[in-house]
Write an enzyme that holds these catalytic residues in place. Structure first.
Site, PDB file in Angstrom:
ATOM      1  N   LEU A  33       0.812  -1.218   0.000  1.00 37.63           N
ATOM      2  CA  LEU A  33       0.000   0.000   0.000  1.00 37.63           C
ATOM      3  C   LEU A  33       0.849   1.274   0.000  1.00 37.63           C
ATOM      4  CD1 LEU A  33      -2.733  -1.160   2.524  1.00 37.63           C
ATOM      5  CD2 LEU A  33      -2.686  -1.411   0.051  1.00 37.63           C
ATOM      6  N   HIS A  34       0.331   2.282  -0.716  1.00 35.28           N
ATOM      7  CA  HIS A  34       0.968   3.608  -0.788  1.00 35.28           C
ATOM      8  C   HIS A  34      -0.110   4.662  -0.545  1.00 35.28           C
ATOM      9  CE1 HIS A  34      -0.894   3.686  -4.711  1.00 35.28           C
ATOM     10  NE2 HIS A  34      -0.210   2.617  -5.090  1.00 35.28           N
ATOM     11  N   HIS A  37      -3.612   4.249  -2.181  1.00 38.45           N
ATOM     12  CA  HIS A  37      -4.542   3.340  -1.495  1.00 38.45           C
ATOM     13  C   HIS A  37      -5.105   3.999  -0.231  1.00 38.45           C
ATOM     14  CE1 HIS A  37      -1.721   0.269  -3.430  1.00 38.45           C
ATOM     15  NE2 HIS A  37      -2.890  -0.109  -3.910  1.00 38.45           N
ATOM     16  N   GLY A 147      -9.634   3.618  -7.693  1.00 34.49           N
ATOM     17  CA  GLY A 147      -8.820   4.742  -8.151  1.00 34.49           C
ATOM     18  C   GLY A 147      -9.017   5.017  -9.631  1.00 34.49           C
ATOM     19  N   SER A 186       2.077   0.426  -6.879  1.00 32.69           N
ATOM     20  CA  SER A 186       2.890  -0.598  -6.217  1.00 32.69           C
ATOM     21  C   SER A 186       4.044  -1.012  -7.126  1.00 32.69           C
ATOM     22  CB  SER A 186       2.032  -1.817  -5.887  1.00 32.69           C
ATOM     23  OG  SER A 186       0.944  -1.406  -5.084  1.00 32.69           O
TER      24      SER A 186
HETATM   25  P1  AMP Z   1      -4.127  -2.187  -6.621  1.00 31.50           P
HETATM   26  O1  AMP Z   1      -3.616  -2.542  -5.256  1.00 31.50           O
HETATM   27  O2  AMP Z   1      -3.069  -1.722  -7.548  1.00 31.50           O
HETATM   28  O3  AMP Z   1      -5.042  -3.235  -7.192  1.00 31.50           O
HETATM   29  O4  AMP Z   1      -5.042  -0.910  -6.398  1.00 31.50           O
HETATM   30  C1  AMP Z   1      -6.117  -0.934  -5.505  1.00 31.50           C
HETATM   31  C2  AMP Z   1      -6.951   0.301  -5.696  1.00 31.50           C
HETATM   32  O5  AMP Z   1      -6.151   1.470  -5.470  1.00 31.50           O
HETATM   33  C3  AMP Z   1      -7.490   0.420  -7.128  1.00 31.50           C
HETATM   34  O6  AMP Z   1      -8.812   0.928  -7.079  1.00 31.50           O
HETATM   35  C4  AMP Z   1      -6.545   1.416  -7.751  1.00 31.50           C
HETATM   36  O7  AMP Z   1      -7.104   2.138  -8.822  1.00 31.50           O
HETATM   37  C5  AMP Z   1      -6.263   2.330  -6.573  1.00 31.50           C
HETATM   38  N1  AMP Z   1      -5.013   3.077  -6.785  1.00 31.50           N
HETATM   39  C6  AMP Z   1      -3.811   2.570  -7.142  1.00 31.50           C
HETATM   40  N2  AMP Z   1      -2.922   3.570  -7.299  1.00 31.50           N
HETATM   41  C7  AMP Z   1      -3.574   4.730  -7.052  1.00 31.50           C
HETATM   42  C8  AMP Z   1      -3.203   6.106  -7.062  1.00 31.50           C
HETATM   43  N3  AMP Z   1      -1.968   6.501  -7.362  1.00 31.50           N
HETATM   44  N4  AMP Z   1      -4.145   7.024  -6.762  1.00 31.50           N
HETATM   45  C9  AMP Z   1      -5.421   6.633  -6.461  1.00 31.50           C
HETATM   46  N5  AMP Z   1      -5.831   5.354  -6.425  1.00 31.50           N
HETATM   47  C10 AMP Z   1      -4.924   4.410  -6.722  1.00 31.50           C
END
Ligand code: AMP
Length: 280
Positions: A33-34, A37, A147, A186
């Site tokens: 997570l960043h 998230h 996101g 990530s």
């Molecule tokens: P992931 O862990 O990559 O599957 O992402 C989980 C959720 O976080 C998804 O809805 C992504 O679109 C959202 N997300 C990932 N990166 C970002 C970001 N930089 N800004 C906003 N939402 C994000």
């Protein structure tokens, strides 16, 4: 924050909240997570009484030559971050919990899955739609947050939720960026320092294209091909740079008023995606 691994435990905890008439928000993630998230979780807190987060690296959405095995798994650090922003329940299922041996059902959305990442990653959105449908059935949230960074995915989930009558509101959250403009991801952890600096170009070309369109340039296909050449000349392997209708995700024409400019490019072994919106 409660951490659970089984579907039965999620249902029991959330069932208690529901019986008390409380509203539940859900943020599905793959972990590592960043700030992006965590912004989704903070937004979720504003929209509901309780926030549920899932961390599941979904094998079904990775292609055979993609990074499923090496995808970063950082559960301890992720849990601490989620506690700090006030998540209430963290669901971390093992693969067998989400896909028991005899699983044989998938969810396929057409239309918005055509083109862009849908073409570059065959089967990817079937994996995404299937796992999110399962998670929606497990959590039964009132609202789920995604996101805009994964813009095509957001539209796929919206379409699926509407078409399959999920009683859930799907909310999109603007992309959180590094100071350089690079969209947080990530996968940015795969980049060397030098590559990370270079990766900021992705946001610059998006903004450059938006600026040209705002100035009146309407030859979208020409903007696309110039930017693709520019990215290739800078050492990227561009997959697409595309100016599309923001709702249908079809290539934009001169009469479209709501646009989305989307890009995917590889830098070394790392696949980067980004996009911005533009209203004329
Ligand atoms: P992931 O862990 O990559 O599957 O992402 C989980 C959720 O976080 C998804 O809805 C992504 O679109 C959202 N997300 C990932 N990166 C970002 C970001 N930089 N800004 C906003 N939402 C994000």
């Amino acid at each position: 924050m409660i951490v659970v691994n089984s579907i039965a435990d999620v249902r029991q905890r959330i069932g208690d909240w529901r019986r008390d008439g409380l509203r539940v928000a859900f943020v599905p993630t793959m972990g590592n997570l960043h700030e992006g998230h965590l912004t989704l979780v903070q937004e979720a807190r504003k929209q509901a009484d309780h926030v549920v987060v899932s961390i599941f690296v979904n094998p079904m959405q990775f292609g055979p030559n993609e990074d499923f095995e090496r995808y970063p798994r950082t559960l301890e650090a992720d849990s601490a971050k989620l506690e700090s922003v006030g998540a209430d329940l963290l669901f971390v299922p093992p693969v067998e919990e989400m896909y028991p041996a005899k699983s044989n059902t998938c969810v396929e959305v057409s239309g918005v899955t055509k083109g862009l990442c849908g073409d570059m990653r065959p089967g990817h959105f079937i994996g995404v739609a299937t796992v999110v449908a399962k998670l929606f059935n497990i959590v039964m949230p009132d609202v789920a947050l995604f996101g805009e960074k994964d813009y095509q995915q957001l539209l796929v989930i919206r379409r699926m939720a509407t078409d399959l009558c999920f009683p859930v509101e799907v909310v999109g959250v603007p992309t959180v960026r590094e100071e350089s403009g690079l969209a947080m991801s990530s996968r940015n952890g795969y980049l060397s320092d030098e590559e990370k600096q270079k990766a900021a170009l992705i946001y610059q070309v998006l903004q450059g294209a938006a600026h040209q369109i705002e100035e009146g340039q309407r030859n979208y296909r020409q903007i696309e091909s110039v930017v693709i050449e520019l990215l290739a000349a800078q050492g990227f392997k561009p997959e697409y740079f595309a100016i599309h209708n923001a709702e249908t995700l079809e290539p934009a024409g001169v009469n479209d008023k709501s646009l989305r400019i989307l890009v995917a490019a590889k830098l070394g072994q790392t696949r980067l995606i980004d996009n911005i919106g533009l209203n004329l």
